[in-house]
Design an enzyme around this catalytic site. Structure first.
Site, PDB file in Angstrom:
ATOM      1  N   ASP A 156      15.363  10.539   6.507  1.00  0.00           N
ATOM      2  CA  ASP A 156      13.943  10.238   6.517  1.00  0.00           C
ATOM      3  C   ASP A 156      14.018   9.152   6.711  1.00  0.00           C
ATOM      4  OD1 ASP A 156      11.112  10.386   7.155  1.00  0.00           O
ATOM      5  OD2 ASP A 156      11.291   8.463   5.405  1.00  0.00           O
ATOM      6  N   HIS A 183      12.412  14.208   8.867  1.00  0.00           N
ATOM      7  CA  HIS A 183      11.819  13.834   9.657  1.00  0.00           C
ATOM      8  C   HIS A 183      12.000  13.838  10.702  1.00  0.00           C
ATOM      9  CE1 HIS A 183      10.737   8.935  10.667  1.00  0.00           C
ATOM     10  NE2 HIS A 183      11.450  10.336  11.599  1.00  0.00           N
ATOM     11  N   ASP A 309       4.810   8.526   1.913  1.00  0.00           N
ATOM     12  CA  ASP A 309       5.465   7.656   2.779  1.00  0.00           C
ATOM     13  C   ASP A 309       5.868   6.066   1.912  1.00  0.00           C
ATOM     14  OD1 ASP A 309       7.253   7.498   4.478  1.00  0.00           O
ATOM     15  OD2 ASP A 309       6.304   7.416   6.351  1.00  0.00           O
ATOM     16  N   PRO A 327       8.426  -0.374  10.688  1.00  0.00           N
ATOM     17  CA  PRO A 327       7.688   0.322  10.638  1.00  0.00           C
ATOM     18  C   PRO A 327       7.323   1.273   9.200  1.00  0.00           C
ATOM     19  CG  PRO A 327       9.534   1.714  11.194  1.00  0.00           C
ATOM     20  CD  PRO A 327       9.997  -0.119  11.256  1.00  0.00           C
ATOM     21  N   GLY A 328       5.950   1.016   8.426  1.00  0.00           N
ATOM     22  CA  GLY A 328       6.234   1.497   7.483  1.00  0.00           C
ATOM     23  C   GLY A 328       4.714   0.580   6.442  1.00  0.00           C
TER      24      GLY A 328
HETATM   25  O1  DOR Z   1       7.054   4.090   8.868  1.00  0.00           O
HETATM   26  C1  DOR Z   1       8.788   4.318   7.534  1.00  0.00           C
HETATM   27  N1  DOR Z   1       8.802   3.574   7.560  1.00  0.00           N
HETATM   28  N2  DOR Z   1       9.224   5.896   8.603  1.00  0.00           N
HETATM   29  C2  DOR Z   1       9.696   6.636   8.420  1.00  0.00           C
HETATM   30  O2  DOR Z   1       9.871   6.893   8.458  1.00  0.00           O
HETATM   31  C3  DOR Z   1      10.912   5.252   7.473  1.00  0.00           C
HETATM   32  C4  DOR Z   1      10.102   4.452   6.502  1.00  0.00           C
HETATM   33  C5  DOR Z   1      11.183   3.014   6.030  1.00  0.00           C
HETATM   34  O3  DOR Z   1      11.872   3.432   5.194  1.00  0.00           O
HETATM   35  O4  DOR Z   1      10.428   2.314   5.879  1.00  0.00           O
END
Ligand code: DOR
Length: 435
Positions: A156, A183, A309, A327-328
């Protein structure tokens, strides 16, 4: 064990699955009696549920706890606090740490730290390929046989993009009796992508992440899983088109399950106009049509579970320009509320449905025999207690995570977790962690 050394807990006035109020007596972590006006042993601990909804403890198949190596964003300890406060009693920690969880040593460390903290069962997810490099299979068998008993494998953050590697991974998974969580993102279609490919991205000048990059990998993987007779789990579905692929594969008997995140149920790419990186996530926020399709598919069961997530990022990774930001977004403490807002209040799921998508199905997929169990005598006392009428305002700084990157900052959300109980032990009471 003598009667004296037994521990008892009496939960009063709780509504299992939102039904009529009952008392629940717990002895040594197991439900021993359910009824009205139950008497507790004199030394019993008591918890007045005040008419709150009693559900099996939540199970999250997809969190990032960042330890080892990313402790500036989260640790297993701070993540365990956030999980317990969110009503979770088990979480699966993704392997994109530093070092990567691609060996028995690392997965055993994660498992052991989770046990030491003791607030939530922390199950490490093992990497599919060495170093998440996508080229050589990791030692899945060794991780599965280790003390950590890994049951879920994933790269992932990265897709297992090479079809031959994915095929081999599924074949091993089939013989080991474990699950590959993919993923789904064809990286050759998303190079440099910054946002959902569509009108908003064009207007903002952000390069697009086409929905077909998800859809094509899911179609490919369903065919590979069918041939290998393997269990495939698809992480964070984000596109309406992927749902059609899943529906067809499930109807054909492919062993495939899928998750949706709370943010893909609620938020759209309309939020990107201010270029605030808190909204940057992979896969990206998509359109209102996609969120609508996600909700319907979750209600129908084509999407099996909600997984957060949960992706904490310290300020230095988020307080930067859009293209450089990681991202996240955080998810553990807001998941239940977003589900109430998007699914329960609109009448798409009742409380049995919430138990199904947040507890029962994830426990089945993750292979956890003592989680996601019915609320019944003889079953483990592993619960989340939810006040469905509460409203609260999200403040990132007040969340238990080390990072504060919640996309719901300042939003008023319905429903709150008032208590969490893990095998008879109260981990959260009155919305506070019990250390
Ligand atoms: O937005 C995301 N953050 N998508 C992912 O697949 C990984 C994750 C991260 O590890 O921060």
């Amino acid at each position: 064990m003598s009667r004296d050394s037994m521990s008892s807990l009496l939960i009063t006035n709780a509504r299992p699955y939102g039904e009529d109020p009952v008392d629940v007596l717990v002895t040594d972590g197991v439900v021993t009696s359910i009824g009205t006006g139950l008497d507790a042993p004199s030394d019993a601990d008591t918890l007045d549920a005040g008419g709150a909804v009693l559900l099996p403890g939540f199970v999250d198949l997809h969190v990032h706890l960042r330890e080892p190596g990313g402790e500036e964003s989260e640790t297993i300890e701070t993540g365990s606090h956030a999980a317990a406060l969110g009503g979770f009693t088990a979480v699966f920690a993704m392997p994109n740490t530093d070092p990567v969880a691609d060996s028995a040593v690392v997965v055993e460390h994660v498992r052991r730290r989770g046990e030491e903290i003791g607030l939530v069962d922390v199950h490490p997810v093992g990497a599919v390929t060495v170093g998440l490099g996508g080229e050589r299979l990791a030692e899945m068998g060794t991780m599965a046989a280790s003390r950590a008993q890994v049951r879920l494998f994933s790269d992932d953050g990265r897709c297992v993009n090479d079809p031959l590697i994915m095929r081999r991974a599924l074949e091993y998974a089939s013989s080991l009796g474990v699950v590959i969580a993919q993923h789904a993102e064809d990286h050759r279609l998303t190079g440099g992508a910054q946002a959902h490919e569509g009108a908003v991205a064009s207007r903002l000048g952000l390069s697009g992440w086409p929905a077909s990059a998800e859809e094509t990998i899911v179609a490919r993987d369903c065919a590979l899983a069918r041939d290998a007779k393997a269990a495939l789990h698809v992480c964070h579905i984000s596109s309406a088109r992927t749902i059609d692929v899943l529906r067809t594969a499930k109807a054909a008997g492919v062993r495939v399950s899928a998750e949706v995140t709370p943010h893909h149920l609620l938020l759209t790419d309309g939020r990107l106009t201010g270029y605030d990186p808190v909204n940057k996530v992979n896969p990206p926020l998509r359109t209102a049509e996609d969120t609508r399709a996600m909700r319907e598919a979750l209600a129908e069961g084509v999407i099996d579970v909600v997984a957060t997530d949960h992706a904490p990022h310290a300020a230095q990774y988020k307080d930067t320009e859009w293209s450089a930001a990681k991202p996240g977004m955080l998810g553990l403490q807001t998941a239940l509320s977003v589900l109430v807002e998007t699914m329960v209040e609109p009448g798409l799921l009742d409380w049995h449905g919430v138990a199904r998508v947040l507890s029962e199905r994830p426990a089945e997929i993750g292979g956890l025999p003592d989680q996601g169990r019915p609320i019944a005598e003889g079953e483990p006392a592993t619960f989340a207690l939810v006040d469905p009428d509460a409203q609260w305002t999200v403040r990132g700084a007040a969340l238990a995570s080390r990072a504060a990157n919640t996309p719901y900052e300042g939003m008023r959300l319905p429903g709150s977790v008032v208590a969490t109980i893990l095998r008879g032990r109260i981990t959260v009471r009155d919305g506070k962690v019990q250390a």
